[in-house]
Design an enzyme around this catalytic site. Structure first.
Site, PDB file in Angstrom:
ATOM      1  N   THR A 193      -0.464   4.800   0.906  1.00 21.44           N
ATOM      2  CA  THR A 193      -0.984   5.713   2.284  1.00 21.44           C
ATOM      3  C   THR A 193      -0.578   5.263   2.808  1.00 21.44           C
ATOM      4  O   THR A 193      -0.611   4.090   3.858  1.00 21.44           O
ATOM      5  CB  THR A 193      -2.319   6.520   2.123  1.00 21.44           C
ATOM      6  N   ASP A 224       0.800  -1.711  -0.007  1.00 27.34           N
ATOM      7  CA  ASP A 224      -0.369  -0.144   0.045  1.00 27.34           C
ATOM      8  C   ASP A 224       1.112   1.711  -0.083  1.00 27.34           C
ATOM      9  O   ASP A 224       2.064   0.777   0.350  1.00 27.34           O
ATOM     10  CB  ASP A 224      -0.527  -0.037   1.221  1.00 27.34           C
ATOM     11  N   GLU A 273      -4.211  19.889   1.247  1.00 30.78           N
ATOM     12  CA  GLU A 273      -5.001  21.045   1.453  1.00 30.78           C
ATOM     13  C   GLU A 273      -4.096  21.389   2.478  1.00 30.78           C
ATOM     14  O   GLU A 273      -3.751  23.025   2.660  1.00 30.78           O
ATOM     15  CB  GLU A 273      -6.541  21.027   1.110  1.00 30.78           C
ATOM     16  N   GLY A 319      -5.475   3.163  -3.207  1.00 31.74           N
ATOM     17  CA  GLY A 319      -6.334   4.012  -3.634  1.00 31.74           C
ATOM     18  C   GLY A 319      -6.414   5.101  -3.910  1.00 31.74           C
ATOM     19  O   GLY A 319      -7.370   5.693  -3.928  1.00 31.74           O
TER      20      GLY A 319
END
Length: 1083
Positions: free
Chosen positions: A406, A404, A527, A703
């Site tokens: 993250t 994966d 962000e 993802g």
């Protein structure tokens, strides 16, 4: 309260847009090799044409590039072996498995999931029952534990064979020795296995109980809340969830709503299982629980994993069984088939049954427990937990590592690194200049305001009539920073100082805005990093709700903005936008930021954006292009009316809404380009480099969006700087997949990046071809992958390559992948525990996988291979002696050794030295870490193969023949003592063979050797009745005086030396003439 929840697919619009883009792409090829692509593209869905034009899967097909299609033979498809060989090897297992699966499907039909109507205040209308809402990683329950464990044990040929042999001893005509000779070892093996499984199951039960007993923390805000999904997907950022709008207008609690309110629910109105309400008070209605929740539906039931080494040993035991049958038939044939020959045949099968050692399983199982204990006690990888103790050898046989992104490769913590304005670039060491420009800009604006306390910007000149004037660097920086601090979906959260429970709450706009209490939360960590950076340079976001936001300038003044419209980021648009009104000047501005591929056609012409995006991408930075457009009041009112009308449309709503928004996205002013770095986990780069040098191919399944995945692949050095990256174009049907696979086939030594949607199309039509091409790549990145897709990729690699796979992840969305892989590793940390609980091995950091594989994986496989072959050698040598003995006594089915001698031979006399092989190592841990290339040899399986097995068989036949014939020749006059003579030489030979096998001595090995020898010598005094030929009733007993004579000692020593010395000589010559690779490094 709400209608059923329909799912409206938006794929039709996206597919139409994609088709238009591809039509333009192929028609733009111009004259030449690709000029006729468009006409072929129009025929892409006609299966007949595609079947006649298969994929180019051989090099000679590319010599003529006039067309993307060549009529070549189909790619080779692996066919299952049929006939008798297939049935004997795999057929019976396949048939049994198919029958069992059919029965399971009949008994456990999956409940069809339908949309649900949620009723508030009407519990009597809710007729559906919800499944139990708990996490379960256990393999068994109270009723299935014993049958399940027994099935898992007796499905191995070795254990099933000994069960039949042990049961045969209840038949008087077939009885060879004492019952305990057969049942005691079998019972011990089963007891050890069931104890180990019970301990593993109890640990899983405790972990599940701990997780299921956790409570959620809940806190407050108006009409919205934040959830943390780290347990679900490993991401630590918060996701905004909005209350159903009708519930915010309901009357006071306890009053009826008249008339009834109906409202459709969307994904933003739902909270998911396995997430935490991080901020906001939530009153909700349960819709789905247990097996019907999103996280559980994306996982599969835990399965019993069997290691490759166990399967190889199982095949070897079948070969030994065939040898056993052949030897028994030969003995009966030499007898002349006299008397009840079939009974004699079965008695010979029992006599030679030690060819297949029952102690093999128990030695391997105990060895696995030792390997697991060593892993958990290794100080270099603290916190490691072995949750499945049956497959430690798998860590030494891995070829594919699926990881994966993250929380596994990255910390999911973003750091602002670069700001580029076109003519000037600012890095980490020049951020103080930006801070100075922002401070000066707002100071100048405040002085121009002439004492106006609003702190507003100067009146804007009309862009349409004013000539273009080159702006100063200071004003450009000011506009860029202002755009960054306004264009986002970030909400500031203020910690409660007095709260000791860890609760947080939102502060009102007129309350405390102190910096030390403020944290930022958003659905994207990018962000948050941007807003944190604007705070560091002087412009701070201090408050935000659904309709407004406030900024604080370097001088402490608060600027208020009204949020008119918000266009969130989507994977299709790859950008987000916001329209705000400055409450002090009434200026309306449309800000937008997004990926360079989405923003390049939107912004005004420039000559630097593409080049700088490439430069930042090569540095592994995640880039965002920021732009703005000033709107007049009339322009905005016109847009708002059209936007509202599009949202109310009943047909093609999403398409119409997108078209209205796109009408604003024209000729926007390019402000800046930002570069954000996703912080990698500690030592990710050297660890990936080590794994690559070890011959392990690494696939990243995430993802996340394509751009982010590509950046991480570069920054983590998953893809080296010298390698090209082939980004697989978005495909939606068979024809597009055909074209794109042909284009990919031309590439050599390049990494592949593909999205989940395109992957699904390729696997639907060209599964074998795609997997074959992907396996040739040095690295593969699959983005936008669902949890079920991750598990499917693992299964495909197992089926198409036959190699061992390992999956590593840290979130609940990685559980399916971890459970599907041959070896699953979970990372336990701040990102969650679901993956680590469901994994076979749990570690704290990604870098620990290097030592886990290079050192512990290597040692586990090497030790188990040596241990397994030595135990088989121990059974083969005594069976050879039995064959020689029976031949001498006219092929009589009489046992050579009786009762406790046979049990003691496999246990107290040789068990400790043989089992001490679990402490052996061929290279030191430091050497294994320094030279990961040594790991490549392990994947070839050379430590345990039919070649090494045949060598051990020849050694056993040689030594067994020497021991038995030597005892008969040297002790012809004392023939009655042949049992004591041969058995003593046998024990000494086994102890010397252990010493010959050991590569690195451990002090416990020396203790085991002398302990076993001492046990044998001391047992001679009180086990003399067993040292006779045939049964005790024959009257042959051990003569203690005889074994103390010099003649006995030197003759036994001579037999032992003849059986072992040639092997020592051969080992010495081999080390000198053809040393293995690890010996060269050690020297």
């Amino acid at each position: 309260m709400a209608d059923q929840i329909p799912l409206y697919p938006v794929r039709s619009a996206a597919a139409a847009a994609a088709n238009r883009k591809r039509a333009v792409y192929y028609s733009a090829a111009g004259p030449g090799p690709g000029a006729d692509r468009h006409s072929r593209y129009q025929l892409e869905d006609e299966s007949a044409h595609l079947d006649e034009m298969p994929l180019m899967m051989s090099e000679e097909g590319f010599e003529n590039e006039e067309s993307d299609y060549h009529t070549l033979p189909r790619a080779r498809i692996m066919q299952r072996k049929r006939g008798l060989e297939w049935f004997v090897c795999d057929g019976w297992k396949f048939l049994c498995t198919s029958c069992c699966d059919w029965l399971v499907n009949i008994c456990q039909r999956k409940k069809e999931l339908k949309a649900r109507t949620v009723w508030l205040g009407c519990p009597e209308k809710c007729e559906e029952k919800h499944p139990r809402n708990s996490i379960k990683n256990q393999k068994y329950n109270v009723f299935t534990f014993i049958p399940g464990v027994l099935y898992e044990q007796f499905k191995f040929f070795l254990n099933l064979y000994f069960l039949v042999i042990s049961c045969s001893q209840f038949v008087p005509a077939l009885k060879i020795g004492y019952l305990y000779t057969y049942w005691a070892p079998l019972g011990f093996v089963l007891a050890v296995t069931m104890t180990r499984e019970a301990i593993d199951e109890f640990r899983r039960f405790q972990r599940d109980k701990e997780v299921n007993s956790q409570l959620y923390s809940k806190l407050t805000v108006r009409g919205s809340c934040f959830i943390r999904t780290d347990q679900l997907d490993g991401e630590t950022d918060w996701k905004l969830k909005v209350a159903v709008s009708c519930t915010q207008r309901l009357p006071a609690l306890g009053e009826d709503s008249d008339p009834p309110v109906h409202e459709s629910l969307s994904i933003e109105n739902t909270l998911w299982a396995s997430t935490i309400v991080a901020s906001g008070t939530v009153i909700g209605v349960v819709i789905y629980t247990g097996k019907e929740t999103r996280s559980v539906m994306n996982t599969s039931n835990p399965k019993n994993k069997v290691g490759l080494l166990d399967l190889e040993l199982n095949r070897l035991t079948k070969a030994l069984f065939l040898a056993l049958v052949a030897l028994s038939v030969v003995m009966v044939t030499l007898q002349g088939f006299v008397g009840p020959w079939y009974r004699n045949l079965f008695r010979f099968l029992l006599l030679f049954s030690y060819i297949i050692p029952i102690s093999l399983r128990v030695n391997l199982d105990m060895g696995k427990a030792v390997y697991g204990w060593m892993m958990m006690k290794d100080e270099n990888i603290p916190g490691t937990v072995v949750r499945t103790s049956t497959i430690p050898e798998e860590l030494g046989r891995l070829v594919y590592l699926l990881t994966d992104k993250t929380g596994t490769l990255t910390q999911n913590e973003m750091v602002f690194k670069r700001l580029h304005l076109g003519t000037v670039s600012y890095g980490a060491d020049t951020m103080d200049e930006i801070q100075s420009h922002v401070r000066d800009s707002y100071s100048q604006m405040q002085s121009q305001a002439g004492g106006n306390n609003t702190g507003s910007t100067p009146p804007r000149k009309a862009q349409s009539s004013a000539p273009k004037v080159r702006k100063s660097v200071s004003s450009r920086i000011h506009e860029a920073v202002k755009a960054i601090v306004l264009c986002h979906n970030v909400t500031p959260v203020y910690e409660s100082r007095a709260g000791v429970t860890g609760e947080t709450e939102f502060a009102e706009a007129d309350q405390d805005f102190s910096d030390e209490n403020r944290t930022y939360q958003a659905s994207s960590p990018d962000e948050v990093a941007l807003v944190q950076w604007t705070e560091s340079v002087g412009l701070t976001l201090v408050s935000r709700d659904l309709t407004s936001m406030q900024l604080k300038t370097p001088s402490g003044q608060v600027l208020s903005f009204c949020i008119l419209q918000l266009f969130p980021f989507t994977s299709e648009s790859k950008r987000m936008g916001i329209i705000v009104r400055d409450e002090s000047t009434a200026e309306i501005t449309f800000y937008m930021k997004g990926a360079d591929v989405a923003m390049s056609p939107i912004v005004q012409y420039n000559d630097w954006l593409e080049e700088e995006c490439g430069n930042m991408a090569r540095e592994g930075l995640r880039t965002l292009v920021v732009a703005k457009k000033a709107l007049t009041e009339e322009q905005y009112q016109d847009f708002e009316s059209r936007y509202t009308q599009a949202k109310l449309s009943m047909h093609d709503r999403s398409l119409k809404v997108a078209a209205v928004v796109e009408s604003l996205e024209r000729e926007m002013e390019l402000l800046c380009l930002t570069g954000v770095e996703d912080q990698l986990q500690a030592d990710v780069r050297p660890t990936l480099e080590m794994l690559r040098n070890a011959g392990i191919k690494i696939w990243m399944l995430t993802g996340d969006k394509l751009e982010t995945a590509t950046c991480i692949a570069k920054s983590s050095h998953l893809v080296s700087r010298t390698q090209d990256i082939h980004i697989f174009r978005q495909v939606t049907n068979r024809g597009e997949a055909h074209l794109e696979l042909n284009a990919f086939r031309r590439k050599h030594d390049c990494a592949l990046v593909i999205s989940g949607d395109s992957l699904e199309v390729c696997l639907k039509y060209y599964e074998h071809e795609f997997v074959e091409l992907a396996c040739q790549c040095p690295a593969v990145v699959c983005c936008r992958c669902s949890p079920t897709q991750k598990a499917h990729i693992v299964t495909l690699l197992q089926q198409h390559t036959g190699r061992r796979t390992c999956a590593i992840g840290d979130g609940g969305n990685d559980v399916s992948m971890i459970q599907a892989a041959d070896c699953g590793i979970g990372i336990e940390g701040k990102e969650g525990k679901q993956a680590s609980l469901a994994a076979d091995f749990s570690i704290r950091q990604f870098r620990h996988i290097g030592r886990l594989l290079m050192v512990h994986g290597r040692n586990s496989y090497k030790r188990s291979a040596a241990l397994g072959q030595f135990v088989m050698h121990r059974g083969l040598i005594i069976s050879t002696m039995q064959a020689v003995f029976s031949s001498v006594f006219y092929f009589a089915s009489v046992p050579l050794y009786q009762g406790f001698l046979m049990v003691g031979y496999a246990t107290i006399y040789t068990m400790f030295p043989v089992f001490s092989l679990v402490l052996d190592q061929d290279v030191k841990p430091e050497m294994a870490m320094l030279y990961p290339e040594l790991y490549k040899d392990l994947t070839k399986g050379r430590s345990l193969s039919f070649k090494t097995f045949l060598i051990w068989v020849l050694i056993s036949i040689y030594q067994g023949g020497i021991l038995m014939y030597g005892a008969l020749v040297l002790f012809e006059s004392e023939f009655v003592h042949v049992v004591a003579i041969s058995f003593t030489a046998l024990i000494l030979t086994e102890l010397l063979m252990v010493a010959l096998t050991v590569r690195t001595w451990h002090w416990l090995m020396v203790v085991a050797e002398f302990l076993s020898l001492g046990c044998y010598v001391s047992s001679l005094a009180f086990l003399n009745e067993y040292f006779g030929i045939g049964r005790v009733s024959f009257g042959a007993f051990l003569d203690v005086a005889f074994i103390t004579t010099v003649a006995f000692l030197w003759k036994v020593s001579a037999i032992t030396v003849v059986s072992c010395l040639p092997l020592y000589v051969l080992k010495y010559l081999r080390r000198k003439l053809s040393p293995p690779s690890y010996c060269k490094l050690a020297s």
